[in-house]
Design a protein around this motif. Structure first.
Motif, PDB file in Angstrom:
ATOM      1  N   ASN A 258       0.778  -1.243   0.000  1.00 15.08           N
ATOM      2  CA  ASN A 258       0.000   0.000   0.000  1.00 15.08           C
ATOM      3  C   ASN A 258       0.809   1.293   0.000  1.00 15.08           C
ATOM      4  O   ASN A 258       0.217   2.365  -0.170  1.00 15.08           O
ATOM      5  CB  ASN A 258      -0.922   0.020   1.224  1.00 15.08           C
ATOM      6  N   PHE A 259       2.109   1.244   0.198  1.00 19.64           N
ATOM      7  CA  PHE A 259       2.903   2.475   0.214  1.00 19.64           C
ATOM      8  C   PHE A 259       2.754   3.199  -1.117  1.00 19.64           C
ATOM      9  O   PHE A 259       2.719   2.580  -2.180  1.00 19.64           O
ATOM     10  CB  PHE A 259       4.369   2.134   0.479  1.00 19.64           C
ATOM     11  N   TYR A 260       2.634   4.522  -1.048  1.00 16.32           N
ATOM     12  CA  TYR A 260       2.285   5.294  -2.248  1.00 16.32           C
ATOM     13  C   TYR A 260       3.269   5.114  -3.409  1.00 16.32           C
ATOM     14  O   TYR A 260       2.892   5.185  -4.578  1.00 16.32           O
ATOM     15  CB  TYR A 260       2.145   6.780  -1.893  1.00 16.32           C
ATOM     16  N   ASP A 261       4.534   4.895  -3.108  1.00 18.07           N
ATOM     17  CA  ASP A 261       5.543   4.754  -4.155  1.00 18.07           C
ATOM     18  C   ASP A 261       5.824   3.264  -4.389  1.00 18.07           C
ATOM     19  O   ASP A 261       6.332   2.586  -3.495  1.00 18.07           O
ATOM     20  CB  ASP A 261       6.828   5.463  -3.720  1.00 18.07           C
ATOM     21  N   PRO A 262       5.516   2.747  -5.575  1.00 18.80           N
ATOM     22  CA  PRO A 262       5.756   1.319  -5.830  1.00 18.80           C
ATOM     23  C   PRO A 262       7.228   0.932  -5.730  1.00 18.80           C
ATOM     24  O   PRO A 262       7.549  -0.241  -5.537  1.00 18.80           O
ATOM     25  CB  PRO A 262       5.225   1.120  -7.255  1.00 18.80           C
ATOM     26  N   LYS A 263       8.121   1.935  -5.815  1.00 17.24           N
ATOM     27  CA  LYS A 263       9.552   1.658  -5.686  1.00 17.24           C
ATOM     28  C   LYS A 263      10.031   1.846  -4.246  1.00 17.24           C
ATOM     29  O   LYS A 263      11.229   1.799  -3.973  1.00 17.24           O
ATOM     30  CB  LYS A 263      10.351   2.557  -6.629  1.00 17.24           C
ATOM     31  N   LEU A 264       9.106   2.068  -3.343  1.00 19.72           N
ATOM     32  CA  LEU A 264       9.395   2.195  -1.912  1.00 19.72           C
ATOM     33  C   LEU A 264      10.512   3.208  -1.624  1.00 19.72           C
ATOM     34  O   LEU A 264      11.400   2.964  -0.805  1.00 19.72           O
ATOM     35  CB  LEU A 264       9.757   0.830  -1.309  1.00 19.72           C
ATOM     36  N   ASN A 265      10.442   4.347  -2.312  1.00 16.81           N
ATOM     37  CA  ASN A 265      11.428   5.416  -2.105  1.00 16.81           C
ATOM     38  C   ASN A 265      12.858   4.945  -2.342  1.00 16.81           C
ATOM     39  O   ASN A 265      13.810   5.444  -1.741  1.00 16.81           O
ATOM     40  CB  ASN A 265      11.313   5.995  -0.688  1.00 16.81           C
ATOM     41  N   GLY A 266      13.003   3.942  -3.200  1.00 13.57           N
ATOM     42  CA  GLY A 266      14.324   3.417  -3.507  1.00 13.57           C
ATOM     43  C   GLY A 266      14.868   2.469  -2.456  1.00 13.57           C
ATOM     44  O   GLY A 266      16.023   2.045  -2.534  1.00 13.57           O
ATOM     45  N   VAL A 267      14.052   2.099  -1.482  1.00 12.48           N
ATOM     46  CA  VAL A 267      14.481   1.200  -0.407  1.00 12.48           C
ATOM     47  C   VAL A 267      14.207  -0.249  -0.810  1.00 12.48           C
ATOM     48  O   VAL A 267      13.126  -0.571  -1.319  1.00 12.48           O
ATOM     49  CB  VAL A 267      13.734   1.528   0.905  1.00 12.48           C
TER      50      VAL A 267
END
Length: 425
Positions: free
Chosen positions: A53-62
């Protein structure tokens, strides 16, 4: 004695080897979810919820899978929900995003956020019934907001009209103990609503300034407490022969809070004020940008009513008198958007200190044990391309505020009053 035949011996040895192998497999493999302890189960739920569910599918590069491998061993070793909450929040901090934190019932924010969100979401209300069967989200407290600085706990804010506000507790006081025990924001007052407790505070750096303050906690309804504090803050300050209206918006997430401000400005206690100080410091955001319409809309027709006594009452649906806004690092989310728009529309000066830069959209996800994950689910842009997340809004007039041992002084509010006075003189 009859000797054991070779074939039977082989079968016996094979059985032993299989048993040992199964035991080793159980010892080295992850426990089935049904056998996992609650702390590990919650850790898994949080990780999975972020992953989906996190807004960024790339998880902020994490590398989110790597984060699971990094923190799961720590979570397995925890022995309480408090310990696993620390591990989970450390993992969430890797995302470097606001509106992303794990909450448990040992802090006021847990109840406050649930109260804000359940008021607008019938489905969420149904989920909460399991943990709040009476339908009310409430906790016992005194209305003091605290901040830890260098291992010391200081009062950073006091809700207007709260028990803390009525007892002489001041912003900047160091909280040493409650009833001779270390201060804890929830546990110190749990089960003590209506009963006096004793706070040991220190007002200056000198230990001789320590004193006891008696205060009676009360039950706070998380769905109404901020509107009540807003109403209690609303006042007209007489200064240099002028009437300066003041209101502290603790949370602008609920429609009644916004409607109450409009009502007070147009028809109520602030109607006759010659200017306004709009305080958006601390508390929560969540409001609509339409909050500023009363200041930005073009002047419309006035309405005059004349009752039987012949006295005329005239109302104008916009506020066109001077306004000053006050912000600080506790102004977050939609309050930052309001500050940005306030400057963009040139409504008036913004006084205080830079906001925190927490401008994404979050929502709560309830976990199986009643704890919840507050998660950023949407990015937010202003005017289609301006991102405030991680940046914040700088005031037009910067006024530093040193919290430690402030003794109730509020230089930011005082500067706002001085500034708005200049506009009406």
């Amino acid at each position: 004695m009859k000797k054991l035949g070779l074939p039977k011996l082989n079968r016996f040895a094979t059985a032993i080897l299989i048993s040992v192998s199964v035991l080793l497999l159980l010892l080295t493999s992850p426990l089935p979810k049904t056998l996992a302890k609650p702390e590990t189960k919650v850790f898994e739920q949080v990780w999975q919820t972020v992953n989906e569910n996190f807004y960024d599918p790339k998880l902020n590069g994490v590398d989110w899978k790597a984060m699971r491998q990094k923190y799961e061993p720590q979570a397995v070793r925890t022995k309480s929900i408090q310990e696993v909450a620390g591990v989970i929040n450390q993992m969430l901090s890797e995302l470097q995003t606001s509106h992303t934190r794990f909450y448990i019932p040992n802090e006021p924010a847990y109840y406050q956020l649930l109260g804000i969100f359940q008021a607008r979401n019938p489905d969420f209300q149904k989920q909460l019934k399991k943990f709040f069967p009476k339908g009310k989200i409430e906790y016992s407290g005194i209305g003091a907001i605290t901040k830890d600085i260098n291992g010391k706990t200081f009062v950073s804010g006091i809700l207007d009209g709260s028990p803390a506000a009525k007892t002489g507790l001041k912003v900047g006081d160091q909280l040493l103990s409650v009833d001779n025990r270390p201060y804890q924001p929830i546990q110190s007052f749990a089960g003590k609503a209506g009963q006096k407790v004793t706070l040991l505070i220190q007002r200056t750096p000198d230990a001789k300034s320590q004193e006891n303050i008696a205060v009676t906690p009360k039950m706070f309804d998380a769905s109404t407490m901020f509107l009540e504090a807003q109403q209690a803050s609303t006042q007209v300050i007489q200064r240099n022969g002028k009437k300066i209206g003041y209101v502290h918006i603790w949370s602008n997430a609920a429609d009644p809070d916004q409607e109450k401000l409009r009502e007070d400005l147009i028809y109520g206690r602030l109607r006759d004020a010659q200017a306004l100080v709009l305080d958006l410091r601390d508390g929560w955001g969540g409001g609509d940008i339409g909050y500023l319409n009363i200041f930005t809309a073009q002047k419309g027709p006035s309405i005059t009513s004349i009752p039987r006594n012949g006295k005329r009452y005239t109302y104008i649906s916009q506020w066109k008198k001077p306004v000053v806004m006050v912000i600080n690092e506790g102004s977050r989310s939609s309050k930052e958007i309001l500050a940005y728009a306030f400057q963009q529309h040139k409504i008036g000066p913004v006084v205080g200190s830079k906001t925190t830069g927490a401008v994404v959209a979050g929502r709560p996800f309830l976990m199986s044990d009643g704890s919840f994950l507050y998660l950023a689910v949407s990015d937010v842009l202003i005017n289609e391309n301006q991102r405030l997340e991680g940046k914040g809004v700088a005031p037009d007039i910067n006024v530093p505020f040193s919290l430690e041992y402030a003794q109730g002084a509020d230089p930011q509010k005082e500067r706002a009053i001085e500034t708005v006075l200049q506009a009406v003189q």
